[in-house]
Design an enzyme around this catalytic site. Structure first.
Site, PDB file in Angstrom:
ATOM      1  N   THR A 123       0.815  -1.217   0.000  1.00  0.00           N
ATOM      2  CA  THR A 123       0.000   0.000   0.000  1.00  0.00           C
ATOM      3  C   THR A 123       0.845   1.262   0.000  1.00  0.00           C
ATOM      4  O   THR A 123       0.334   2.344   0.298  1.00  0.00           O
ATOM      5  CB  THR A 123      -0.947   0.008   1.215  1.00  0.00           C
ATOM      6  OG1 THR A 123      -0.173  -0.144   2.419  1.00  0.00           O
ATOM      7  CG2 THR A 123      -1.958  -1.121   1.126  1.00  0.00           C
ATOM      8  N   UNK A 124       2.114   1.137  -0.338  1.00  0.00           N
ATOM      9  CA  UNK A 124       2.989   2.307  -0.426  1.00  0.00           C
ATOM     10  C   UNK A 124       3.261   2.601  -1.901  1.00  0.00           C
ATOM     11  O   UNK A 124       4.038   1.881  -2.545  1.00  0.00           O
ATOM     12  CB  UNK A 124       4.298   2.051   0.310  1.00  0.00           C
ATOM     13  N   PRO A 125       2.627   3.627  -2.477  1.00  0.00           N
ATOM     14  CA  PRO A 125       2.758   3.899  -3.920  1.00  0.00           C
ATOM     15  C   PRO A 125       4.193   4.053  -4.416  1.00  0.00           C
ATOM     16  O   PRO A 125       4.540   3.466  -5.450  1.00  0.00           O
ATOM     17  CB  PRO A 125       1.938   5.188  -4.106  1.00  0.00           C
ATOM     18  CG  PRO A 125       0.918   5.140  -3.019  1.00  0.00           C
ATOM     19  CD  PRO A 125       1.627   4.510  -1.845  1.00  0.00           C
TER      20      PRO A 125
END
Length: 264
Positions: A123-125
């Protein structure tokens, strides 16, 4: 210097970076809001999605905690690499252990070869956007270096500080080790890594995250159990290009497995 004085000094050091991050989030929200309003005025179908703000109380807590993790991290450039507890996620035909088996980060380090350690979550772009570049780096330098991906706590869980935009999938906060390993496996299903890269998950006490001051994402290089390269704090200073430059300066640009094998 007393403990209170040390904490005060660290707080004063953190504040400028913290406020600059808050300003960035405020500007980001403003731009997204204007875009959202314009799309609604144009009655665009893409405007029907939910608008998620980044500058929220939960977001502020996450940003502040990320600066605290960075300030209190054990790892230092040139210092000993913390031998944190991790959990096997992939086997890759390795004799070091099977998926779900507890192990230590330095179990994946050899005596001489550098170990490139990439920390992040699905979930870390910024971490996700650079995974293809990381995979290419693994393929090109696996003959001279080892690679390890450490899956940590979610940066933007869907039931927490969720990131805006349409994600390929959503991941909730990890409630136990099975959740974290399942999230790592889900990432590998969508972004296949070369078999030369081992994958582990941080334990639920987040000891690896704390020792290396990761928070969102970070990359480092371990050699002879020392930190020979320490990347900056993510997301703004997460830079795989610097890792590539380090490898090229150390081993040359022609470090691909096939080329190295023929040269030997």
């Amino acid at each position: 210097m007393g403990l209170l004085s040390v904490d005060l000094l660290i707080t004063l050091q953190i504040l400028p970076g913290f406020f600059s991050n808050c300003l960035f989030l405020a500007l980001y929200d403003s731009v997204v809001l204007v875009k959202h309003v314009l799309l609604q005025l144009n009655r665009s179908k893409s405007s029907h999605g939910q608008w998620r703000r980044m500058l929220t109380p939960e977001g502020l807590r996450c940003v502040w905690n990320s600066f605290l993790l960075d300030a209190y991290k054990q790892v230092k450039l040139g210092g000993d690499a913390p031998n944190s507890n991790v959990i096997h996620v992939t086997d890759k035909n390795s004799s070091s252990g099977k998926p779900g088996t507890p192990c230590h980060l330095l179990d994946f380090a050899s005596s001489e070869r550098p170990l490139v350690v990439n920390f992040g979550s699905a979930t870390u772009p910024p971490f996700i956007s650079q995974l293809p570049a990381f995979s290419k780096m693994v393929e090109e330098f696996s003959a001279v270096a080892d690679f390890l991906l450490v899956y940590i706590d979610e940066a933007h869980p869907s039931d927490g500080w969720a990131a805006p935009g349409i994600s390929s999938y959503e991941v909730k906060k990890h409630r136990n080790q099975e959740d974290r390993c399942a999230a790592a496996n889900k990432l590998l299903e969508q972004y296949s890594l070369p078999p030369q890269c081992q994958v582990v998950a941080d334990c639920m006490d987040n000891n690896t995250n704390a020792a290396y001051g990761v928070s969102f994402e970070r990359v480092c290089i371990v050699q002879r159990q020392k930190i020979v390269y320490l990347g900056g704090k993510g997301p703004f200073f997460y830079n795989l290009q610097e890792v590539r430059q380090w490898l090229e300066l150390t081993f040359g640009k022609k470090a691909e497995s096939g080329q190295t094998g023929t040269e030997k």
